[in-house]
Design a protein around this motif. Structure first.
Motif, mmCIF file in Angstrom:
data_model
loop_
_atom_site.group_PDB
_atom_site.id
_atom_site.type_symbol
_atom_site.label_atom_id
_atom_site.label_comp_id
_atom_site.label_asym_id
_atom_site.label_seq_id
_atom_site.Cartn_x
_atom_site.Cartn_y
_atom_site.Cartn_z
ATOM 1 N N ALA A 183 0.837 -1.203 0.000
ATOM 2 C CA ALA A 183 0.000 0.000 0.000
ATOM 3 C C ALA A 183 0.870 1.251 0.000
ATOM 4 C CB ALA A 183 -0.906 0.005 1.228
ATOM 5 N N ARG A 184 0.450 2.240 -0.762
ATOM 6 C CA ARG A 184 1.152 3.522 -0.814
ATOM 7 C C ARG A 184 0.313 4.555 -0.063
ATOM 8 N NH1 ARG A 184 4.292 0.201 -2.788
ATOM 9 N NH2 ARG A 184 5.640 0.602 -4.563
ATOM 10 N N LYS A 185 0.671 4.801 1.172
ATOM 11 C CA LYS A 185 -0.060 5.788 1.961
ATOM 12 C C LYS A 185 0.501 7.180 1.731
ATOM 13 C CE LYS A 185 -1.769 3.042 5.839
ATOM 14 N NZ LYS A 185 -3.181 3.321 5.572
ATOM 15 N N ILE A 186 -0.384 8.137 1.687
ATOM 16 C CA ILE A 186 0.027 9.535 1.652
ATOM 17 C C ILE A 186 0.454 9.938 3.055
ATOM 18 C CG2 ILE A 186 -0.766 11.898 1.261
ATOM 19 C CD1 ILE A 186 -2.811 10.708 -0.713
ATOM 20 N N THR A 187 1.539 10.676 3.159
ATOM 21 C CA THR A 187 2.000 11.182 4.453
ATOM 22 C C THR A 187 1.915 12.699 4.444
ATOM 23 O OG1 THR A 187 3.535 9.331 4.629
ATOM 24 C CG2 THR A 187 3.878 11.173 6.126
ATOM 25 N N PHE A 249 -2.243 10.705 13.220
ATOM 26 C CA PHE A 249 -3.613 10.315 12.884
ATOM 27 C C PHE A 249 -3.628 9.604 11.540
ATOM 28 C CE2 PHE A 249 -3.795 13.924 15.653
ATOM 29 C CZ PHE A 249 -4.880 13.715 16.489
ATOM 30 N N ALA A 250 -4.532 8.655 11.398
ATOM 31 C CA ALA A 250 -4.724 7.972 10.112
ATOM 32 C C ALA A 250 -6.105 8.309 9.582
ATOM 33 C CB ALA A 250 -4.585 6.465 10.279
ATOM 34 N N HIS A 251 -6.208 8.361 8.275
ATOM 35 C CA HIS A 251 -7.470 8.693 7.637
ATOM 36 C C HIS A 251 -7.592 7.880 6.365
ATOM 37 C CE1 HIS A 251 -10.831 11.004 6.103
ATOM 38 N NE2 HIS A 251 -10.872 11.675 7.229
ATOM 39 N N ASP A 252 -8.825 7.526 5.987
ATOM 40 C CA ASP A 252 -8.987 6.655 4.829
ATOM 41 C C ASP A 252 -9.483 7.352 3.571
ATOM 42 O OD1 ASP A 252 -11.487 7.124 5.862
ATOM 43 O OD2 ASP A 252 -12.049 5.025 6.110
ATOM 44 N N HIS A 253 -9.795 8.630 3.613
ATOM 45 C CA HIS A 253 -10.258 9.345 2.406
ATOM 46 C C HIS A 253 -9.564 10.694 2.308
ATOM 47 C CE1 HIS A 253 -13.333 6.418 1.474
ATOM 48 N NE2 HIS A 253 -13.816 6.521 2.686
ATOM 49 N N PRO A 254 -8.437 10.804 1.620
ATOM 50 C CA PRO A 254 -7.668 9.709 1.035
ATOM 51 C C PRO A 254 -6.877 8.961 2.093
ATOM 52 C CG PRO A 254 -6.514 11.769 0.716
ATOM 53 C CD PRO A 254 -7.827 12.121 1.360
ATOM 54 N N ASP A 255 -6.301 7.844 1.704
ATOM 55 C CA ASP A 255 -5.568 6.993 2.625
ATOM 56 C C ASP A 255 -4.271 7.690 3.013
ATOM 57 O OD1 ASP A 255 -4.597 4.898 4.068
ATOM 58 O OD2 ASP A 255 -4.246 3.572 2.371
ATOM 59 N N ARG A 310 -4.133 14.290 24.616
ATOM 60 C CA ARG A 310 -4.836 13.027 24.441
ATOM 61 C C ARG A 310 -4.431 12.290 23.171
ATOM 62 N NH1 ARG A 310 -10.113 14.188 23.523
ATOM 63 N NH2 ARG A 310 -9.863 16.443 23.531
ATOM 64 N N ALA A 311 -3.562 12.890 22.359
ATOM 65 C CA ALA A 311 -3.160 12.250 21.103
ATOM 66 C C ALA A 311 -1.704 11.853 21.108
ATOM 67 C CB ALA A 311 -3.437 13.204 19.940
ATOM 68 N N ARG A 312 -1.040 11.902 22.235
ATOM 69 C CA ARG A 312 0.376 11.566 22.264
ATOM 70 C C ARG A 312 0.564 10.058 22.195
ATOM 71 N NH1 ARG A 312 2.827 15.938 26.620
ATOM 72 N NH2 ARG A 312 1.704 17.713 25.791
ATOM 73 N N ASN A 313 1.431 9.639 21.293
ATOM 74 C CA ASN A 313 1.824 8.244 21.090
ATOM 75 C C ASN A 313 0.805 7.374 20.346
ATOM 76 O OD1 ASN A 313 4.287 8.714 22.359
ATOM 77 N ND2 ASN A 313 3.398 8.390 24.379
ATOM 78 N N PRO A 314 -0.458 7.212 20.821
ATOM 79 C CA PRO A 314 -1.320 6.280 20.105
ATOM 80 C C PRO A 314 -1.685 6.783 18.715
ATOM 81 C CG PRO A 314 -2.608 7.463 21.733
ATOM 82 C CD PRO A 314 -1.170 7.826 21.975
ATOM 83 N N LEU A 315 -1.881 5.851 17.813
ATOM 84 C CA LEU A 315 -2.350 6.169 16.474
ATOM 85 C C LEU A 315 -3.864 6.163 16.497
ATOM 86 C CD1 LEU A 315 -1.567 6.572 13.450
ATOM 87 C CD2 LEU A 315 -1.921 4.116 13.202
ATOM 88 N N ARG A 316 -4.458 7.277 16.115
ATOM 89 C CA ARG A 316 -5.919 7.365 16.138
ATOM 90 C C ARG A 316 -6.428 7.444 14.710
ATOM 91 N NH1 ARG A 316 -7.896 8.450 21.140
ATOM 92 N NH2 ARG A 316 -6.368 8.981 22.724
ATOM 93 N N THR A 317 -7.520 6.784 14.450
ATOM 94 C CA THR A 317 -8.073 6.716 13.102
ATOM 95 C C THR A 317 -9.405 7.431 13.055
ATOM 96 O OG1 THR A 317 -7.016 4.587 12.765
ATOM 97 C CG2 THR A 317 -8.775 5.174 11.243
ATOM 98 N N TRP A 318 -9.543 8.307 12.067
ATOM 99 C CA TRP A 318 -10.818 8.993 11.842
ATOM 100 C C TRP A 318 -11.283 8.681 10.443
ATOM 101 C CZ3 TRP A 318 -12.641 10.891 16.162
ATOM 102 C CH2 TRP A 318 -11.762 11.341 17.146
ATOM 103 N N GLY A 319 -12.525 8.306 10.290
ATOM 104 C CA GLY A 319 -13.074 8.041 8.969
ATOM 105 C C GLY A 319 -14.433 8.710 8.831
ATOM 106 N N TRP A 320 -14.815 8.986 7.616
ATOM 107 C CA TRP A 320 -16.127 9.590 7.389
ATOM 108 C C TRP A 320 -17.108 8.505 7.022
ATOM 109 C CZ3 TRP A 320 -16.824 14.253 9.031
ATOM 110 C CH2 TRP A 320 -15.784 15.151 9.068
#
Length: 320
Positions: A183-187, A249-255, A310-320
């Motif tokens: 997978a090619r994720k955008i950073t 943070f991770a997001h799926d639109h776009p990935d 509240r966002a330090r260290n863990p990876l949080r995912t938000w999706g629409w």
């Protein structure tokens, strides 16, 4: 659709004069009737490089669950270099829409393609046999329908998904196909830049027509931290020093994955102005409350989690 009905689509790929293996008796019987030398074996029972092709057309890969990739790895081991591996299973999307029970092995076309490529198998055919016929309300035309059944818009619309690939001819081939499957994720990287008075730097994104924090895509061979510093200058006109990583943070639109850094001006700064005026038309120092009111809801939520710790260290995912 019965697995043996798929053979006319697959036999053009099969190497002549070599053994074809399959664990499915019906598929083996149909192959033998057409003159192929067949072994009814699971790939795990075959010796290395012992067959020219392995056909797994009865949903064997999804039926193995987490062991599906192991089945494909055994198939690669057992086929000669450049041999053929074919996989078919009920299509996951129609199965889900029909509310078929969880016991039904199903596979999405994208997942089938990825599973094969991840094992180094170069996919030469990915199709949804019968998809065009279903949409047209007519019988399936087999090879006649194949050009339409393999189009991207129909890959998840058929009763069955079929993938036919070629076993890697060398380790270099295997690596090339494997890395092509990743997978090619955008950073992206953003800064929450505050000055001596505690004000937050915000910019007006002219393309999206909204206020946001300075930030953007990480360039090739650039670290997220370097990108955050660059974006603060290009969009905000402020040279910054990064203090710490506040959140990822991770997001799926776009990935994409987005890094948020705490930052401060590197030197006393006059009223900021954008350097890249084709992207940003206005820059302001505002209070935190004002910044949260100006940006969109997702950015506000990210700001709050970052600034409240509240966002330090863990990876949080938000999706629409």
């Amino acid at each position: 659709m019965e697995p043996a009905a798929l053979l006319p689509l697959i036999t053009p790929f099969l190497p002549t004069g070599e053994v074809v293996a399959t664990p499915d008796t019906a598929v083996a019987t149909a192959l033998a009737a057409d003159g192929w030398e067949v072994r009814i074996e699971d790939p795990s029972a075959l010796a290395d490089d012992s067959v020219g092709a392995i056909l797994l057309l009865a949903g064997e890969v999804p039926a193995r669950g987490d062991r599906g990739p192991t089945l494909l790895a055994d198939a690669v081991r057992a086929t000669r270099p450049g041999g053929i591996i074919a996989v078919a299973a009920p299509s996951a999307v129609p199965a889900r829409l029909a509310r078929v029970g969880d016991g039904q092995p199903a596979l999405a076309a994208a997942a089938a393609d990825h599973l094969l490529r991840e094992r180094g198998i170069d996919v030469e055919l990915l199709a949804a046999p019968g998809a065009a016929a279903r949409l047209a309300g007519r019988p399936w035309g087999g090879l006649e329908d194949l050009p339409v059944d393999r189009t991207a818009g129909l890959l998840e619309a058929g009763e069955v998904v079929l993938a036919v690939g070629r076993s890697p001819g060398s380790m270099a081939d295997r690596s090339r196909t494997f890395f092509g499957s990743i997978a090619r994720k955008i950073t992206a990287a953003s800064v929450i830049c505050t000055d001596e008075a505690g004000r937050v730097l915000v910019v007006f994104d002219d393309f999206r027509r909204r206020w946001t924090l300075p930030g953007g895509l990480v360039d090739a061979a650039e670290s997220p931290a370097d990108a955050a510093v660059r974006e603060a200058w290009e969009e905000g006109g402020v040279r910054v020093v990064l203090d710490e990583l506040l959140g990822v943070f991770a997001h799926d639109h776009p990935d994409r994955v987005q890094f948020f850094y705490a930052a401060r001006p590197a030197a006393p700064t006059p009223d900021p102005s954008p350097v890249h005026t084709h992207e940003v038309t206005e820059v302001r120092w505002v209070t935190r409350a004002q910044a949260e009111a100006m940006v969109d809801p997702m950015m506000r939520r990210r700001m709050q989690e970052c600034l409240d710790g509240r966002a330090r260290n863990p990876l949080r995912t938000w999706g629409w």
